[in-house]
Design a protein around this motif. Structure first.
Motif, PDB file in Angstrom:
ATOM      1  N   LEU A 181      40.324  61.666  34.123  1.00  0.00           N
ATOM      2  CA  LEU A 181      40.915  60.870  35.203  1.00  0.00           C
ATOM      3  C   LEU A 181      41.367  59.520  34.667  1.00  0.00           C
ATOM      4  O   LEU A 181      42.499  59.080  34.936  1.00  0.00           O
ATOM      5  CB  LEU A 181      39.904  60.685  36.332  1.00  0.00           C
ATOM      6  CG  LEU A 181      40.328  59.728  37.460  1.00  0.00           C
ATOM      7  CD1 LEU A 181      41.608  60.207  38.129  1.00  0.00           C
ATOM      8  CD2 LEU A 181      39.208  59.584  38.489  1.00  0.00           C
ATOM      9  N   ASP A 182      40.505  58.851  33.918  1.00  0.00           N
ATOM     10  CA  ASP A 182      40.874  57.554  33.345  1.00  0.00           C
ATOM     11  C   ASP A 182      42.051  57.695  32.387  1.00  0.00           C
ATOM     12  O   ASP A 182      42.960  56.855  32.364  1.00  0.00           O
ATOM     13  CB  ASP A 182      39.679  56.946  32.601  1.00  0.00           C
ATOM     14  CG  ASP A 182      38.567  56.504  33.546  1.00  0.00           C
ATOM     15  OD1 ASP A 182      38.849  56.316  34.744  1.00  0.00           O
ATOM     16  OD2 ASP A 182      37.426  56.338  33.080  1.00  0.00           O
ATOM     17  N   LEU A 183      42.028  58.772  31.601  1.00  0.00           N
ATOM     18  CA  LEU A 183      43.086  58.997  30.627  1.00  0.00           C
ATOM     19  C   LEU A 183      44.437  59.231  31.306  1.00  0.00           C
ATOM     20  O   LEU A 183      45.482  58.887  30.747  1.00  0.00           O
ATOM     21  CB  LEU A 183      42.726  60.195  29.752  1.00  0.00           C
ATOM     22  CG  LEU A 183      43.448  60.337  28.408  1.00  0.00           C
ATOM     23  CD1 LEU A 183      43.117  59.161  27.501  1.00  0.00           C
ATOM     24  CD2 LEU A 183      43.047  61.662  27.738  1.00  0.00           C
ATOM     25  N   SER A 184      44.415  59.772  32.513  1.00  0.00           N
ATOM     26  CA  SER A 184      45.663  60.085  33.217  1.00  0.00           C
ATOM     27  C   SER A 184      46.428  58.838  33.639  1.00  0.00           C
ATOM     28  O   SER A 184      47.589  58.929  34.052  1.00  0.00           O
ATOM     29  CB  SER A 184      45.363  60.954  34.444  1.00  0.00           C
ATOM     30  OG  SER A 184      44.719  60.207  35.470  1.00  0.00           O
ATOM     31  N   PHE A 185      45.793  57.669  33.541  1.00  0.00           N
ATOM     32  CA  PHE A 185      46.456  56.423  33.927  1.00  0.00           C
ATOM     33  C   PHE A 185      47.139  55.729  32.744  1.00  0.00           C
ATOM     34  O   PHE A 185      47.684  54.638  32.914  1.00  0.00           O
ATOM     35  CB  PHE A 185      45.445  55.453  34.554  1.00  0.00           C
ATOM     36  CG  PHE A 185      45.008  55.848  35.940  1.00  0.00           C
ATOM     37  CD1 PHE A 185      45.810  55.574  37.037  1.00  0.00           C
ATOM     38  CD2 PHE A 185      43.795  56.493  36.144  1.00  0.00           C
ATOM     39  CE1 PHE A 185      45.416  55.931  38.312  1.00  0.00           C
ATOM     40  CE2 PHE A 185      43.387  56.862  37.419  1.00  0.00           C
ATOM     41  CZ  PHE A 185      44.203  56.583  38.504  1.00  0.00           C
ATOM     42  N   ILE A 186      47.095  56.327  31.570  1.00  0.00           N
ATOM     43  CA  ILE A 186      47.655  55.669  30.390  1.00  0.00           C
ATOM     44  C   ILE A 186      49.138  55.357  30.583  1.00  0.00           C
ATOM     45  O   ILE A 186      49.613  54.261  30.250  1.00  0.00           O
ATOM     46  CB  ILE A 186      47.439  56.538  29.131  1.00  0.00           C
ATOM     47  CG1 ILE A 186      45.991  56.433  28.664  1.00  0.00           C
ATOM     48  CG2 ILE A 186      48.364  56.103  28.009  1.00  0.00           C
ATOM     49  CD1 ILE A 186      45.690  57.168  27.382  1.00  0.00           C
ATOM     50  N   GLY A 187      49.891  56.315  31.103  1.00  0.00           N
ATOM     51  CA  GLY A 187      51.319  56.084  31.322  1.00  0.00           C
ATOM     52  C   GLY A 187      51.574  54.916  32.251  1.00  0.00           C
ATOM     53  O   GLY A 187      52.444  54.065  31.990  1.00  0.00           O
ATOM     54  N   TRP A 188      50.791  54.856  33.332  1.00  0.00           N
ATOM     55  CA  TRP A 188      50.932  53.738  34.277  1.00  0.00           C
ATOM     56  C   TRP A 188      50.539  52.426  33.610  1.00  0.00           C
ATOM     57  O   TRP A 188      51.152  51.386  33.887  1.00  0.00           O
ATOM     58  CB  TRP A 188      50.053  53.982  35.507  1.00  0.00           C
ATOM     59  CG  TRP A 188      50.553  55.070  36.396  1.00  0.00           C
ATOM     60  CD1 TRP A 188      50.018  56.307  36.571  1.00  0.00           C
ATOM     61  CD2 TRP A 188      51.720  55.020  37.233  1.00  0.00           C
ATOM     62  NE1 TRP A 188      50.762  57.035  37.455  1.00  0.00           N
ATOM     63  CE2 TRP A 188      51.812  56.266  37.889  1.00  0.00           C
ATOM     64  CE3 TRP A 188      52.683  54.044  37.494  1.00  0.00           C
ATOM     65  CZ2 TRP A 188      52.838  56.570  38.785  1.00  0.00           C
ATOM     66  CZ3 TRP A 188      53.700  54.342  38.387  1.00  0.00           C
ATOM     67  CH2 TRP A 188      53.773  55.586  39.022  1.00  0.00           C
ATOM     68  N   ALA A 189      49.543  52.471  32.756  1.00  0.00           N
ATOM     69  CA  ALA A 189      49.112  51.250  32.060  1.00  0.00           C
ATOM     70  C   ALA A 189      50.213  50.735  31.139  1.00  0.00           C
ATOM     71  O   ALA A 189      50.440  49.521  31.030  1.00  0.00           O
ATOM     72  CB  ALA A 189      47.831  51.517  31.270  1.00  0.00           C
ATOM     73  N   LEU A 190      50.898  51.649  30.469  1.00  0.00           N
ATOM     74  CA  LEU A 190      52.001  51.242  29.600  1.00  0.00           C
ATOM     75  C   LEU A 190      53.129  50.595  30.409  1.00  0.00           C
ATOM     76  O   LEU A 190      53.691  49.572  30.005  1.00  0.00           O
ATOM     77  CB  LEU A 190      52.534  52.450  28.834  1.00  0.00           C
ATOM     78  CG  LEU A 190      51.593  53.054  27.776  1.00  0.00           C
ATOM     79  CD1 LEU A 190      52.200  54.317  27.185  1.00  0.00           C
ATOM     80  CD2 LEU A 190      51.301  52.040  26.680  1.00  0.00           C
ATOM     81  N   LEU A 191      53.424  51.183  31.560  1.00  0.00           N
ATOM     82  CA  LEU A 191      54.452  50.605  32.427  1.00  0.00           C
ATOM     83  C   LEU A 191      54.028  49.233  32.939  1.00  0.00           C
ATOM     84  O   LEU A 191      54.840  48.300  33.009  1.00  0.00           O
ATOM     85  CB  LEU A 191      54.739  51.544  33.604  1.00  0.00           C
ATOM     86  CG  LEU A 191      55.472  52.847  33.276  1.00  0.00           C
ATOM     87  CD1 LEU A 191      55.576  53.719  34.515  1.00  0.00           C
ATOM     88  CD2 LEU A 191      56.857  52.544  32.711  1.00  0.00           C
ATOM     89  N   ALA A 192      52.744  49.109  33.296  1.00  0.00           N
ATOM     90  CA  ALA A 192      52.242  47.825  33.786  1.00  0.00           C
ATOM     91  C   ALA A 192      52.332  46.760  32.700  1.00  0.00           C
ATOM     92  O   ALA A 192      52.615  45.592  32.984  1.00  0.00           O
ATOM     93  CB  ALA A 192      50.797  47.978  34.267  1.00  0.00           C
ATOM     94  N   THR A 193      52.102  47.166  31.455  1.00  0.00           N
ATOM     95  CA  THR A 193      52.196  46.230  30.335  1.00  0.00           C
ATOM     96  C   THR A 193      53.620  45.710  30.171  1.00  0.00           C
ATOM     97  O   THR A 193      53.832  44.535  29.844  1.00  0.00           O
ATOM     98  CB  THR A 193      51.742  46.907  29.040  1.00  0.00           C
ATOM     99  OG1 THR A 193      50.392  47.365  29.192  1.00  0.00           O
ATOM    100  CG2 THR A 193      51.789  45.943  27.867  1.00  0.00           C
ATOM    101  N   LEU A 194      54.593  46.580  30.426  1.00  0.00           N
ATOM    102  CA  LEU A 194      55.993  46.185  30.298  1.00  0.00           C
ATOM    103  C   LEU A 194      56.410  45.164  31.353  1.00  0.00           C
ATOM    104  O   LEU A 194      57.436  44.500  31.198  1.00  0.00           O
ATOM    105  CB  LEU A 194      56.901  47.420  30.402  1.00  0.00           C
ATOM    106  CG  LEU A 194      56.777  48.436  29.266  1.00  0.00           C
ATOM    107  CD1 LEU A 194      57.668  49.635  29.526  1.00  0.00           C
ATOM    108  CD2 LEU A 194      57.131  47.778  27.928  1.00  0.00           C
ATOM    109  N   THR A 195      55.616  45.030  32.405  1.00  0.00           N
ATOM    110  CA  THR A 195      55.908  44.034  33.450  1.00  0.00           C
ATOM    111  C   THR A 195      55.151  42.736  33.198  1.00  0.00           C
ATOM    112  O   THR A 195      54.913  41.963  34.133  1.00  0.00           O
ATOM    113  CB  THR A 195      55.527  44.584  34.838  1.00  0.00           C
ATOM    114  OG1 THR A 195      54.101  44.787  34.900  1.00  0.00           O
ATOM    115  CG2 THR A 195      56.228  45.892  35.124  1.00  0.00           C
ATOM    116  N   ALA A 196      54.758  42.504  31.947  1.00  0.00           N
ATOM    117  CA  ALA A 196      53.983  41.315  31.569  1.00  0.00           C
ATOM    118  C   ALA A 196      52.629  41.297  32.270  1.00  0.00           C
ATOM    119  O   ALA A 196      52.055  40.239  32.523  1.00  0.00           O
ATOM    120  CB  ALA A 196      54.756  40.038  31.873  1.00  0.00           C
TER     121      ALA A 196
END
Length: 220
Positions: A181-196
């Protein structure tokens, strides 16, 4: 057990009318030490070389003032973090259960401040002890005890040691499910990083409510 996408779907439904409130509550919980710490760090090292030695004298003087303050903030976060975590979990569980969730729920854990502090301390020490063996045992330990605060949130009179043992029993055979479940958020985390990092304001409630949904689905 459900899949990671099922838990995320439960979280989205739970957050449907509460996104902005959940963002505010989760951010406040983070500041108060109930989730990941936001205490700033001023030490910058590369290959063991402390880069602060190259800072201007005025900046180095400022850091000498702020570093102790940062330490005090971290200590304060740890002291009250257990109670804040309990309150934050209660808030997330109310969302999952379809009940009305309020900001005040975040501070409800202070009614059991002593018990919450002991639980937070024991979990920290246990995870640290396992981490001394190697990184992986520490991660496994963190997942093993991850449900203890939810358990205490629903059983405020339970002793910290009992909550930890109950978490161990609940997570037996399910640690990998929570990891996925935690691993499934990696893509969202990368996108969030791109928004500073701004995207994390929405990602963190999404993740914490998904974890609450996971807790609710565990067989008792």
């Amino acid at each position: 057990m459900y899949s990671a996408s099922d838990y995320r779907g439960m979280a989205r439904r739970a957050l449907k009318n509460y996104w902005w409130l959940a963002v505010g509550v989760t951010l406040l919980a983070s500041i108060l030490g109930g989730t990941s710490s936001v205490t700033p760090s001023f030490n910058i090292t590369v290959n063991g070389d402390d880069l602060t030695q190259y800072y201007p004298e005025a900046l180095r003087h400022a850091l000498r003032v702020f570093l102790p303050i940062s330490g005090i903030i971290s200590l304060a976060q740890f002291v009250i973090g257990g109670s804040v975590s309990i309150g934050h979990n209660r808030f997330c569980l109310k969302l999952v259960d379809g009940e009305e969730a309020r900001l005040e729920e975040l501070f409800s854990g202070f009614d059991i401040f002593g018990n919450a502090f002991v639980l937070n301390l024991l979990i920290t020490l246990k995870v640290l002890a396992w981490s001394l063996l190697f990184v992986i045992p520490g991660i496994v330990a963190a997942y093993r005890y991850s449900m203890a605060t939810y358990i205490m949130a629903e059983n405020p009179n339970m002793q910290a040691t009992d909550a930890i043992e109950r978490s161990k029993a609940l997570m037996d055979g399910h640690k990998g499910d929570l990891f996925c479940l935690d691993l499934s958020f990696i893509g969202w985390a990368l996108l969030a990083t791109l928004t500073a990092g701004i995207g994390y304001l929405w990602l963190m409630p999404y993740m914490t409510v998904s974890r609450a949904a996971f807790y609710r689905s565990l067989p008792r």
